[in-house]
Write a protein that holds these residues in place. Structure first.
Motif, short mmCIF file in Angstrom:
data_model
loop_
_atom_site.label_atom_id
_atom_site.label_comp_id
_atom_site.label_asym_id
_atom_site.label_seq_id
_atom_site.Cartn_x
_atom_site.Cartn_y
_atom_site.Cartn_z
N VAL A 106 0.83 -1.20 0.00
CA VAL A 106 0.00 0.00 0.00
C VAL A 106 0.87 1.26 0.00
CG1 VAL A 106 -1.75 1.31 1.27
CG2 VAL A 106 -1.89 -1.19 1.16
N VAL A 107 0.53 2.18 -0.89
CA VAL A 107 1.13 3.51 -0.94
C VAL A 107 0.03 4.51 -0.64
CG1 VAL A 107 2.39 5.20 -2.31
CG2 VAL A 107 2.79 2.75 -2.68
N ILE A 108 0.22 5.34 0.36
CA ILE A 108 -0.81 6.28 0.76
C ILE A 108 -0.36 7.71 0.48
CG2 ILE A 108 -1.96 4.82 2.42
CD1 ILE A 108 -0.36 6.08 4.65
N GLY A 109 -1.31 8.52 0.02
CA GLY A 109 -1.03 9.91 -0.29
C GLY A 109 -2.05 10.84 0.33
N ALA A 110 -1.59 12.00 0.78
CA ALA A 110 -2.46 13.05 1.32
C ALA A 110 -1.60 14.27 1.59
CB ALA A 110 -3.17 12.60 2.60
N ARG A 111 -2.26 15.37 1.93
CA ARG A 111 -1.51 16.60 2.22
C ARG A 111 -0.95 16.61 3.63
NH1 ARG A 111 -5.84 21.02 1.29
NH2 ARG A 111 -7.05 19.38 2.32
N ARG A 112 -1.64 16.00 4.59
CA ARG A 112 -1.20 16.05 5.99
C ARG A 112 -0.19 14.93 6.23
NH1 ARG A 112 -7.04 16.55 8.85
NH2 ARG A 112 -7.40 14.82 7.42
N VAL A 113 1.06 15.26 5.99
CA VAL A 113 2.12 14.24 5.98
C VAL A 113 2.35 13.63 7.35
CG1 VAL A 113 4.55 13.83 5.43
CG2 VAL A 113 3.21 15.36 4.00
N SER A 121 3.39 3.95 9.27
CA SER A 121 4.21 3.21 10.24
C SER A 121 3.41 2.12 10.94
CB SER A 121 4.78 4.19 11.28
OG SER A 121 5.52 3.51 12.27
N SER A 122 2.14 2.39 11.20
CA SER A 122 1.33 1.43 11.95
C SER A 122 0.84 0.26 11.10
CB SER A 122 0.12 2.13 12.58
OG SER A 122 -0.81 2.55 11.59
N ILE A 123 0.73 0.44 9.77
CA ILE A 123 0.19 -0.62 8.92
C ILE A 123 1.21 -1.19 7.94
CG2 ILE A 123 -2.14 0.33 9.10
CD1 ILE A 123 -1.85 1.35 6.22
N GLY A 124 2.42 -0.65 7.95
CA GLY A 124 3.44 -1.14 7.04
C GLY A 124 3.26 -0.66 5.62
N ALA A 125 2.82 0.59 5.46
CA ALA A 125 2.61 1.18 4.13
C ALA A 125 3.71 2.19 3.83
CB ALA A 125 1.23 1.84 4.05
N ARG A 126 3.69 2.72 2.63
CA ARG A 126 4.61 3.77 2.22
C ARG A 126 3.84 5.07 2.10
NH1 ARG A 126 7.53 4.01 -3.74
NH2 ARG A 126 8.87 5.83 -3.36
N ALA A 127 4.33 6.12 2.71
CA ALA A 127 3.65 7.41 2.70
C ALA A 127 4.36 8.38 1.76
CB ALA A 127 3.60 7.99 4.10
N LEU A 128 3.58 9.05 0.91
CA LEU A 128 4.11 10.07 0.02
C LEU A 128 3.19 11.28 0.06
CD1 LEU A 128 4.96 7.92 -3.16
CD2 LEU A 128 6.60 8.91 -1.54
N PRO A 129 3.74 12.49 0.16
CA PRO A 129 2.88 13.68 0.15
C PRO A 129 2.15 13.79 -1.19
CG PRO A 129 5.20 14.29 -0.09
CD PRO A 129 5.17 12.83 0.24
N LEU A 130 0.88 14.20 -1.13
CA LEU A 130 0.08 14.32 -2.35
C LEU A 130 -1.02 15.34 -2.16
CD1 LEU A 130 -0.78 13.36 -5.20
CD2 LEU A 130 -2.20 11.63 -4.05
#
Length: 261
Positions: free
Chosen positions: A46-53, A61-70
Protein backbone atom coordinates in the motif's frame (compact mmCIF):
# COMPACT_ATOMS: atom_id res chain seq x y z
CA UNK A 1 -17.67 -9.25 2.40
CA UNK A 2 -14.37 -10.83 3.22
CA UNK A 3 -11.66 -10.60 0.60
CA UNK A 4 -10.36 -13.97 1.76
CA UNK A 5 -13.39 -15.94 0.60
CA UNK A 6 -12.86 -18.92 -1.75
CA UNK A 7 -13.92 -16.84 -4.74
CA UNK A 8 -10.94 -14.48 -4.48
CA UNK A 9 -8.06 -14.64 -6.97
CA UNK A 10 -5.60 -16.06 -4.45
CA UNK A 11 -6.03 -19.80 -4.76
CA UNK A 12 -2.61 -20.71 -3.37
CA UNK A 13 -3.33 -19.81 0.24
CA UNK A 14 -1.70 -16.38 -0.03
CA UNK A 15 -3.50 -13.16 0.76
CA UNK A 16 -5.58 -11.81 -2.15
CA UNK A 17 -3.51 -8.66 -2.63
CA UNK A 18 -0.09 -10.30 -2.51
CA UNK A 19 2.22 -8.84 -5.15
CA UNK A 20 -0.13 -5.97 -6.03
CA UNK A 21 0.59 -2.32 -5.30
CA UNK A 22 -2.40 -0.23 -4.24
CA UNK A 23 -2.41 3.58 -4.11
CA UNK A 24 -4.95 5.19 -1.78
CA UNK A 25 -5.51 8.96 -1.90
CA UNK A 26 -6.95 11.10 0.87
CA UNK A 27 -5.56 8.52 3.28
CA UNK A 28 -4.82 10.74 6.28
CA UNK A 29 -8.24 10.09 7.85
CA UNK A 30 -11.71 8.58 7.40
CA UNK A 31 -12.47 6.22 4.54
CA UNK A 32 -9.01 6.60 3.04
CA UNK A 33 -7.22 5.61 6.23
CA UNK A 34 -9.60 2.70 6.80
CA UNK A 35 -9.16 1.50 3.22
CA UNK A 36 -5.37 1.65 3.43
CA UNK A 37 -5.48 -0.33 6.68
CA UNK A 38 -7.78 -2.97 5.20
CA UNK A 39 -5.82 -3.37 1.97
CA UNK A 40 -2.56 -3.74 3.89
CA UNK A 41 -4.21 -6.51 5.92
CA UNK A 42 -5.30 -8.13 2.65
CA UNK A 43 -1.67 -8.35 1.53
CA UNK A 44 -1.44 -5.36 -0.81
CA UNK A 45 1.71 -3.26 -0.95
CA UNK A 46 0.00 0.00 0.00
CA UNK A 47 1.13 3.51 -0.94
CA UNK A 48 -0.81 6.28 0.76
CA UNK A 49 -1.03 9.91 -0.29
CA UNK A 50 -2.46 13.05 1.32
CA UNK A 51 -1.51 16.60 2.22
CA UNK A 52 -1.20 16.05 5.99
CA UNK A 53 2.12 14.24 5.98
CA UNK A 54 2.36 13.86 9.75
CA UNK A 55 -0.86 11.87 9.90
CA UNK A 56 0.11 9.97 6.78
CA UNK A 57 3.46 8.87 8.17
CA UNK A 58 1.91 7.76 11.47
CA UNK A 59 -0.59 5.59 9.61
CA UNK A 60 2.06 4.19 7.28
CA UNK A 61 4.21 3.21 10.24
CA UNK A 62 1.33 1.43 11.95
CA UNK A 63 0.19 -0.62 8.92
CA UNK A 64 3.44 -1.14 7.04
CA UNK A 65 2.61 1.18 4.13
CA UNK A 66 4.61 3.77 2.22
CA UNK A 67 3.65 7.41 2.70
CA UNK A 68 4.11 10.07 0.02
CA UNK A 69 2.88 13.68 0.15
CA UNK A 70 0.08 14.32 -2.35
CA UNK A 71 -2.15 17.25 -3.18
CA UNK A 72 -4.37 16.16 -6.06
CA UNK A 73 -5.17 19.80 -6.88
CA UNK A 74 -1.48 20.58 -7.52
CA UNK A 75 -0.06 19.30 -10.85
CA UNK A 76 3.49 19.44 -9.50
CA UNK A 77 2.57 17.34 -6.48
CA UNK A 78 0.84 14.78 -8.71
CA UNK A 79 3.88 14.61 -11.00
CA UNK A 80 6.26 14.04 -8.07
CA UNK A 81 3.96 11.41 -6.57
CA UNK A 82 3.70 9.56 -9.88
CA UNK A 83 7.46 9.67 -10.48
CA UNK A 84 8.08 8.02 -7.10
CA UNK A 85 6.07 4.92 -8.06
CA UNK A 86 7.61 2.08 -10.03
CA UNK A 87 4.42 0.02 -10.22
CA UNK A 88 0.71 0.58 -9.65
CA UNK A 89 -1.91 -2.17 -9.84
CA UNK A 90 -4.73 -0.41 -7.97
CA UNK A 91 -5.72 3.24 -7.66
CA UNK A 92 -8.31 4.10 -5.01
CA UNK A 93 -9.47 7.65 -5.81
CA UNK A 94 -10.73 8.64 -2.39
CA UNK A 95 -9.53 12.25 -1.97
CA UNK A 96 -12.52 14.59 -1.89
CA UNK A 97 -14.98 16.27 0.40
CA UNK A 98 -17.84 18.71 0.85
CA UNK A 99 -17.16 22.26 2.00
CA UNK A 100 -20.54 23.99 2.27
CA UNK A 101 -24.26 23.34 2.53
CA UNK A 102 -25.55 26.54 0.97
CA UNK A 103 -28.52 26.64 -1.41
CA UNK A 104 -27.84 27.63 -5.02
CA UNK A 105 -29.29 31.10 -4.42
CA UNK A 106 -26.55 31.72 -1.85
CA UNK A 107 -23.80 29.82 -3.64
CA UNK A 108 -20.23 30.60 -2.66
CA UNK A 109 -18.45 30.17 -5.98
CA UNK A 110 -15.05 29.82 -4.31
CA UNK A 111 -16.43 26.88 -2.37
CA UNK A 112 -17.88 25.43 -5.57
CA UNK A 113 -14.51 25.77 -7.30
CA UNK A 114 -12.72 24.09 -4.39
CA UNK A 115 -15.25 21.26 -4.28
CA UNK A 116 -14.95 20.62 -8.01
CA UNK A 117 -11.15 20.92 -7.99
CA UNK A 118 -10.70 18.34 -5.23
CA UNK A 119 -13.41 15.86 -6.17
CA UNK A 120 -13.34 15.98 -9.97
CA UNK A 121 -10.28 17.70 -11.44
CA UNK A 122 -7.96 16.19 -8.82
CA UNK A 123 -9.35 12.74 -9.52
CA UNK A 124 -8.92 13.19 -13.27
CA UNK A 125 -5.41 14.57 -12.77
CA UNK A 126 -4.16 11.56 -10.79
CA UNK A 127 -6.04 8.96 -12.85
CA UNK A 128 -4.53 10.35 -16.04
CA UNK A 129 -1.05 10.33 -14.51
CA UNK A 130 -1.24 6.75 -13.25
CA UNK A 131 -3.17 5.17 -16.11
CA UNK A 132 -0.01 4.11 -18.02
CA UNK A 133 1.21 2.21 -14.95
CA UNK A 134 -2.22 0.64 -14.40
CA UNK A 135 -2.30 -0.54 -18.02
CA UNK A 136 1.26 -1.86 -17.75
CA UNK A 137 0.33 -3.96 -14.71
CA UNK A 138 -1.76 -6.22 -16.93
CA UNK A 139 -4.56 -6.32 -14.37
CA UNK A 140 -5.21 -2.79 -13.16
CA UNK A 141 -8.04 -1.39 -11.07
CA UNK A 142 -9.29 2.21 -10.90
CA UNK A 143 -11.72 2.55 -8.02
CA UNK A 144 -13.68 5.75 -7.45
CA UNK A 145 -15.09 6.46 -4.01
CA UNK A 146 -18.22 8.27 -5.09
CA UNK A 147 -21.39 8.92 -3.12
CA UNK A 148 -25.13 8.49 -3.30
CA UNK A 149 -24.95 12.29 -3.78
CA UNK A 150 -23.61 11.46 -7.23
CA UNK A 151 -26.81 9.61 -8.06
CA UNK A 152 -29.53 11.68 -6.34
CA UNK A 153 -29.61 15.43 -5.63
CA UNK A 154 -30.90 17.07 -2.45
CA UNK A 155 -31.45 20.56 -1.11
CA UNK A 156 -28.47 22.34 0.35
CA UNK A 157 -25.99 20.03 -1.30
CA UNK A 158 -25.62 21.48 -4.77
CA UNK A 159 -21.84 22.00 -4.84
CA UNK A 160 -21.18 18.50 -3.52
CA UNK A 161 -23.87 16.72 -5.53
CA UNK A 162 -22.68 18.43 -8.70
CA UNK A 163 -19.11 17.31 -8.04
CA UNK A 164 -20.06 13.75 -7.15
CA UNK A 165 -22.30 13.51 -10.23
CA UNK A 166 -19.11 14.45 -12.07
CA UNK A 167 -17.21 11.59 -10.41
CA UNK A 168 -20.01 9.17 -11.30
CA UNK A 169 -20.02 10.08 -14.99
CA UNK A 170 -16.20 10.09 -14.99
CA UNK A 171 -16.24 6.46 -13.86
CA UNK A 172 -18.86 5.52 -16.45
CA UNK A 173 -16.97 7.26 -19.26
CA UNK A 174 -13.59 5.78 -18.34
CA UNK A 175 -15.11 2.29 -18.24
CA UNK A 176 -16.39 2.76 -21.78
CA UNK A 177 -13.05 4.09 -22.98
CA UNK A 178 -11.07 1.21 -21.44
CA UNK A 179 -13.40 -1.54 -22.63
CA UNK A 180 -11.25 -4.40 -23.93
CA UNK A 181 -8.19 -3.33 -21.92
CA UNK A 182 -6.97 -5.11 -18.75
CA UNK A 183 -8.18 -2.36 -16.41
CA UNK A 184 -11.34 -2.51 -14.32
CA UNK A 185 -13.26 0.64 -13.38
CA UNK A 186 -15.18 0.37 -10.11
CA UNK A 187 -17.37 2.86 -8.27
CA UNK A 188 -18.32 2.56 -4.61
CA UNK A 189 -21.12 4.97 -3.65
CA UNK A 190 -21.76 5.23 0.11
CA UNK A 191 -24.70 6.97 1.70
CA UNK A 192 -24.55 8.22 5.30
CA UNK A 193 -21.07 7.53 6.70
CA UNK A 194 -20.09 8.88 10.10
CA UNK A 195 -16.44 9.93 10.08
CA UNK A 196 -14.55 12.38 12.24
CA UNK A 197 -14.19 15.10 9.62
CA UNK A 198 -16.62 14.98 6.68
CA UNK A 199 -19.62 16.79 8.17
CA UNK A 200 -17.39 19.05 10.27
CA UNK A 201 -15.56 20.23 7.14
CA UNK A 202 -18.90 20.82 5.47
CA UNK A 203 -20.64 22.73 8.25
CA UNK A 204 -17.70 24.29 10.06
CA UNK A 205 -19.46 23.65 13.36
CA UNK A 206 -19.16 20.57 15.58
CA UNK A 207 -22.74 20.88 16.85
CA UNK A 208 -24.16 21.00 13.32
CA UNK A 209 -21.92 18.11 12.31
CA UNK A 210 -23.15 16.00 15.22
CA UNK A 211 -26.77 16.79 14.33
CA UNK A 212 -26.38 15.10 10.94
CA UNK A 213 -26.14 11.71 12.64
CA UNK A 214 -28.23 12.41 15.75
CA UNK A 215 -30.74 9.64 16.43
CA UNK A 216 -29.51 7.49 13.52
CA UNK A 217 -28.98 3.97 14.74
CA UNK A 218 -25.73 2.56 13.38
CA UNK A 219 -24.77 4.86 10.53
CA UNK A 220 -22.07 3.46 8.31
CA UNK A 221 -18.50 3.98 9.47
CA UNK A 222 -15.29 4.14 7.45
CA UNK A 223 -14.50 0.46 8.05
CA UNK A 224 -17.81 -0.54 6.42
CA UNK A 225 -16.85 1.27 3.22
CA UNK A 226 -13.31 -0.11 3.34
CA UNK A 227 -14.76 -3.62 3.60
CA UNK A 228 -16.75 -3.12 0.39
CA UNK A 229 -13.75 -1.61 -1.39
CA UNK A 230 -11.57 -4.56 -0.44
CA UNK A 231 -14.26 -7.01 -1.55
CA UNK A 232 -14.60 -5.37 -4.97
CA UNK A 233 -10.85 -5.26 -5.52
CA UNK A 234 -10.33 -8.91 -4.58
CA UNK A 235 -12.86 -10.38 -7.01
CA UNK A 236 -11.39 -12.41 -9.89
CA UNK A 237 -10.19 -9.85 -12.40
CA UNK A 238 -12.78 -10.74 -15.04
CA UNK A 239 -15.48 -9.62 -12.55
CA UNK A 240 -16.10 -5.85 -12.63
CA UNK A 241 -18.19 -4.28 -9.88
CA UNK A 242 -19.46 -1.34 -11.93
CA UNK A 243 -21.36 0.38 -9.11
CA UNK A 244 -21.91 -0.66 -5.52
CA UNK A 245 -24.32 1.50 -3.48
CA UNK A 246 -24.27 1.06 0.29
CA UNK A 247 -26.29 2.77 2.97
CA UNK A 248 -27.01 2.10 6.63
CA UNK A 249 -30.23 0.21 7.21
CA UNK A 250 -31.64 3.38 8.79
CA UNK A 251 -31.30 5.27 5.50
CA UNK A 252 -33.67 4.11 2.78
CA UNK A 253 -32.96 7.10 0.52
CA UNK A 254 -31.35 10.54 0.66
CA UNK A 255 -34.46 12.03 2.31
CA UNK A 256 -35.66 8.95 4.20
CA UNK A 257 -33.69 8.42 7.41
CA UNK A 258 -35.05 6.75 10.56
CA UNK A 259 -34.11 8.64 13.69
CA UNK A 260 -34.73 7.51 17.25
CA UNK A 261 -35.73 9.98 19.97
Amino acid sequence: MSGTSPSTPAGDGSLPGTGRTAVVTGASSGIGAATATRLAAEGFDVVIGARRVDRLEALASSIGARALPLDVTDPGSVDAFTAALDRVDVLVNNAGGAFDSAPVADADLDSWARTYDVNVLGTVRLTKALLPKLRASGAGDVLFVGSTAGLISYEGGASYTAAKHGVHTLAETLRLELCGEPVRVIEIAPGMVKTEEFSLNRTGDQGKADAVYRGVREPLVADDVADCIAWALTRPHHVNVDLLVLRPRAQAAQHKVARED
